[in-house]
Design an enzyme around this catalytic site. Structure first.
Site, mmCIF file in Angstrom:
data_model
loop_
_atom_site.group_PDB
_atom_site.id
_atom_site.type_symbol
_atom_site.label_atom_id
_atom_site.label_comp_id
_atom_site.label_asym_id
_atom_site.label_seq_id
_atom_site.Cartn_x
_atom_site.Cartn_y
_atom_site.Cartn_z
ATOM 1 N N ARG A 233 0.855 -1.192 0.000
ATOM 2 C CA ARG A 233 0.000 0.000 0.000
ATOM 3 C C ARG A 233 0.890 1.240 0.000
ATOM 4 O O ARG A 233 1.896 1.288 0.721
ATOM 5 C CB ARG A 233 -0.911 0.004 1.251
ATOM 6 C CG ARG A 233 -1.848 -1.180 1.346
ATOM 7 C CD ARG A 233 -2.994 -1.086 0.336
ATOM 8 N NE ARG A 233 -3.892 -0.010 0.678
ATOM 9 C CZ ARG A 233 -4.900 -0.098 1.544
ATOM 10 N NH1 ARG A 233 -5.147 -1.248 2.148
ATOM 11 N NH2 ARG A 233 -5.681 0.930 1.796
ATOM 12 N N GLU A 262 -3.147 7.800 -5.866
ATOM 13 C CA GLU A 262 -3.196 7.073 -7.144
ATOM 14 C C GLU A 262 -4.329 7.610 -8.007
ATOM 15 O O GLU A 262 -5.432 7.794 -7.489
ATOM 16 C CB GLU A 262 -3.373 5.580 -6.885
ATOM 17 C CG GLU A 262 -2.163 5.001 -6.147
ATOM 18 C CD GLU A 262 -2.270 3.507 -5.867
ATOM 19 O OE1 GLU A 262 -3.268 2.882 -6.280
ATOM 20 O OE2 GLU A 262 -1.350 2.970 -5.239
ATOM 21 N N HIS A 280 -0.050 0.178 -9.960
ATOM 22 C CA HIS A 280 -0.880 -0.674 -9.091
ATOM 23 C C HIS A 280 -1.436 -1.893 -9.861
ATOM 24 O O HIS A 280 -2.646 -2.101 -9.935
ATOM 25 C CB HIS A 280 -2.036 0.129 -8.476
ATOM 26 C CG HIS A 280 -2.563 -0.522 -7.222
ATOM 27 N ND1 HIS A 280 -3.077 0.173 -6.176
ATOM 28 C CD2 HIS A 280 -2.646 -1.833 -6.856
ATOM 29 C CE1 HIS A 280 -3.459 -0.655 -5.221
ATOM 30 N NE2 HIS A 280 -3.209 -1.892 -5.615
HETATM 31 P P1 NAD Z 1 -2.272 -10.699 4.817
HETATM 32 O O1 NAD Z 1 -3.312 -10.181 5.742
HETATM 33 O O2 NAD Z 1 -2.323 -12.124 4.377
HETATM 34 O O3 NAD Z 1 -0.808 -10.464 5.457
HETATM 35 C C1 NAD Z 1 -0.423 -9.270 6.102
HETATM 36 C C2 NAD Z 1 0.621 -9.643 7.153
HETATM 37 O O4 NAD Z 1 1.112 -8.457 7.750
HETATM 38 C C3 NAD Z 1 0.024 -10.501 8.283
HETATM 39 O O5 NAD Z 1 0.761 -11.691 8.440
HETATM 40 C C4 NAD Z 1 0.144 -9.615 9.517
HETATM 41 O O6 NAD Z 1 0.452 -10.394 10.664
HETATM 42 C C5 NAD Z 1 1.308 -8.715 9.136
HETATM 43 N N1 NAD Z 1 1.324 -7.450 9.860
HETATM 44 C C6 NAD Z 1 0.285 -6.705 10.304
HETATM 45 N N2 NAD Z 1 0.739 -5.595 10.926
HETATM 46 C C7 NAD Z 1 2.093 -5.659 10.865
HETATM 47 C C8 NAD Z 1 3.127 -4.813 11.335
HETATM 48 N N3 NAD Z 1 2.858 -3.674 11.992
HETATM 49 N N4 NAD Z 1 4.407 -5.161 11.097
HETATM 50 C C9 NAD Z 1 4.703 -6.309 10.423
HETATM 51 N N5 NAD Z 1 3.766 -7.162 9.971
HETATM 52 C C10 NAD Z 1 2.468 -6.839 10.179
HETATM 53 O O7 NAD Z 1 -2.257 -9.715 3.550
HETATM 54 P P2 NAD Z 1 -1.714 -10.015 2.079
HETATM 55 O O8 NAD Z 1 -2.840 -10.562 1.264
HETATM 56 O O9 NAD Z 1 -0.419 -10.749 2.138
HETATM 57 O O10 NAD Z 1 -1.471 -8.512 1.555
HETATM 58 C C11 NAD Z 1 -0.302 -7.780 1.926
HETATM 59 C C12 NAD Z 1 -0.406 -6.351 1.402
HETATM 60 O O11 NAD Z 1 -0.462 -6.362 -0.028
HETATM 61 C C13 NAD Z 1 -1.664 -5.599 1.854
HETATM 62 O O12 NAD Z 1 -1.290 -4.276 2.164
HETATM 63 C C14 NAD Z 1 -2.557 -5.612 0.617
HETATM 64 O O13 NAD Z 1 -3.451 -4.511 0.619
HETATM 65 C C15 NAD Z 1 -1.514 -5.509 -0.479
HETATM 66 N N6 NAD Z 1 -1.938 -5.976 -1.823
HETATM 67 C C16 NAD Z 1 -1.539 -5.240 -2.917
HETATM 68 C C17 NAD Z 1 -1.864 -5.671 -4.206
HETATM 69 C C18 NAD Z 1 -1.424 -4.857 -5.405
HETATM 70 O O14 NAD Z 1 -2.015 -4.994 -6.460
HETATM 71 N N7 NAD Z 1 -0.392 -4.051 -5.311
HETATM 72 C C19 NAD Z 1 -2.590 -6.859 -4.388
HETATM 73 C C20 NAD Z 1 -2.967 -7.595 -3.271
HETATM 74 C C21 NAD Z 1 -2.628 -7.142 -1.983
#
Ligand code: NAD
Length: 531
Positions: A233, A262, A280
């Protein structure tokens, strides 16, 4: 039910309709259906499959006399009126994580593009150059990849990076050690990840605690020449600070798929010679689109055929009578889970939930779900809800142990929630005294009697005179009104716990001052007002 009728009103893969028909459903594939036609015909359907185009709003749901389930192929449900659907007993499901592999692969592409400067080399060749010297790259083999967040995407990135011979370290305070060990990832404090990573990749949610995580201060603590990837993000990164880091050479290069705003107006950043930028698109692939279509169709088939609920975003799967009985305790459960998540300092591998008194005779599963929802939400797991809370725990290899006890505890009902790992436990207990009066009655075995309001200050301190006065004065001087102040302690001059209910949120700088008080061992501000 015989021959359920499914309407597909957005552009899902045509194969999705075949899958439904093969399962004995009557599938109507009408991606170009007009709003008025949709309003006219929706009353005939048992299920509706959409992406983001169809507005599943109150007027549409009012016409949906037979509708039992709405399936969203994808994650966001902004186009669906969840409250109205819930009130009408219509299940809404989505497919979170359908694009995790795509996002992980894009991250790998970014890592390789950073190591070999492929976009820059390509653009130089397009200008007629042949500059082998300028484009000497580095190998990924043997480099340290630091991951912030080891959830669905971070985990997939770790597997791929291991295959490239990278050493993977990660900071994720909410993942059990064993989960990381199985991935051959070393969990470390965030400081060490910053200090040791050659490449740093962000895979954590955006939350109050993570906004602007990459800033001047954290960049200063990174290894010189670090390469940064952000496919999570945009607001996780303070863009002006990143530009400063790039300017000083502290950050060798950055690859960004997401931006503070964005589309990004920040041409200084996007146009920087050492920045690789994509709009993105990390999660956008044909396969991800196909996959979410088939996934949602299968979920709908399983629900309508066998009552199996997966990835529901709005529904509690118990009878309405059972629901009425446990409903008063759901808020207590969620607040206890959330409180514990916000004050806990341990890495959780097991959650123990114990019910006492009147609760022992109820179907307490939904209360456990709300406890886990509160707990996981406070850990920054955005996608958790009442329905998927248990499966989220399983995915994270967190064991949930629910028990009930007829032991007399002096309250008509009592819930005890305990976080455990191999060597540590932390726990809270609460009770519902009468309608809406939620009480915190102990923390780590120290008896208290505190309301569970929206804003709390939680303090662990050495029991000594003056601490209460100091904290009270500091809050008062900052215009924070105290609603209640509760203290509990193990023994005179021993470990003490203070819980302050305030009328408004405590600012971060005030919390830091309270944390700096000599007698205070730990202080956290807790918010229990989020849903
Ligand atoms: P997820 O919920 O499976 O994993 C997130 C992880 O972050 C969890 O394991 C959680 O324990 C950890 N976490 C939470 N707070 C934390 C902190 N302060 N410090 C360290 N770790 C922490 O999510 P995901 O599906 O793996 O997605 C990860 C990121 O990718 C999200 O921000 C999501 O919005 C983003 N995303 C972006 C795209 C894109 O197109 N660019 C696509 C999908 C997801």
């Amino acid at each position: 039910m015989t021959n359920p009728k499914v309407l597909i009103s957005d552009n899902l893969s045509a194969g999705v309709a075949d899958l439904l028909r093969d399962a004995g459903f009557a599938a109507d594939f009408r991606p170009d259906i007009s709003r008025s036609e949709l309003l006219n015909c929706i009353g005939n359907f048992d299920a509706l499959l959409v992406r983001s185009k169809t507005q599943v709003d109150a007027p549409l749901l009012a016409c949906a006399r037979s509708l039992k389930v709405v399936g969203r192929a994808g994650a966001g449900v902004d186009n669906i009126d969840l409250d109205t659907a819930t009130r009408k007993g219509i299940l809404v499901m989505n497919t979170p994580g359908g694009n995790s592999i795509s996002a992980a692969e894009h991250t790998m592409a970014m890592l390789l593009a950073l190591a070999r400067r492929i976009p820059q080399a390509d653009s130089s060749m397009k200008q007629g150059e042949w500059d082998k010297k300028r484009f000497e790259g580095i190998e990924l083999l043997g480099k340290v990849l630091g991951l912030l967040g080891l959830g669905k995407i971070g985990s997939e990135v770790s597997k791929r990076a291991r295959a490239f011979g990278m050493k993977v370290i990660a900071y994720d305070p909410y993942i059990p050690e064993k989960y990381a060990r199985d991935l051959e990832v070393q969990l470390l404090p965030v400081e060490e990840v910053f200090a040791r990573a050659d490449f740093l990749s962000l895979h954590l949610p955006l939350a109050e605690a993570t906004q602007g995580l990459i800033n001047d201060e954290t960049i200063a603590r990174m290894k010189p020449g670090i390469r940064l990837v952000n496919c999570a993000r945009g607001a996780l990164v303070d863009e002006p600070a990143l530009l400063r880091g790039l300017g000083q050479g502290k950050i060798a290069a950055a690859a960004l798929d997401v931006f503070q705003q964005e589309p990004s107006p920040n041409q200084e950043l996007v146009g920087h010679p050492n920045v690789i930028a994509t709009p993105h698109i990390a999660g956008s692939t044909q396969e991800a689109q196909e996959k979410v279509g088939f996934e949602i169709a299968q979920q709908v088939i399983d629900y309508l055929r066998a009552g199996v609920v997966r990835n529901a975003v709005n529904f509690i799967s118990i009878s309405s009578r059972e629901f009425e009985q446990v409903a008063p305790y759901l808020e207590l459960g969620e607040k206890l889970g959330s409180l514990l998540g916000q004050i806990s300092r341990i890495r959780v591998s097991e959650v123990g939930i114990r019910y006492y008194g009147d609760l022992t005779s109820l179907n307490y599963k939904p209360i456990s779900s709300s406890i886990l929802k509160g707990l996981f939400q406070s850990m920054g797991i955005e996608s958790v809800n009442m329905i998927n809370a248990f499966s989220q725990a399983k995915e994270r290899q967190i064991l949930i142990v629910e028990t009930s006890s007829s032991r007399e505890r002096g309250f008509k009902n009592l819930i005890s929630v305990q976080l455990r790992n191999e060597s540590q436990t932390e726990w809270v207990e609460g009770a519902l005294l009468h309608r809406g009066n939620l009480r915190l009655i102990s923390v780590d075995g120290i008896g208290l009697d505190s309301p569970l309001g929206s804003f709390l200050l939680f303090i662990r301190n050495q029991d000594q005179p003056g601490v209460i006065g100091q904290v009270g004065t500091m809050l008062g001087n900052n215009g924070i009104n105290i609603a209640s102040f509760t203290l509990g302690r193990h023994e005179e001059r021993g470990e003490a716990i203070g819980v302050v209910n305030t009328d408004s949120a405590i600012p971060a700088d005030l919390l830091r001052k309270i944390q700096a008080l000599p007698a205070v061992q730990f202080a956290a501000r807790v918010r229990l007002d989020r849903k």
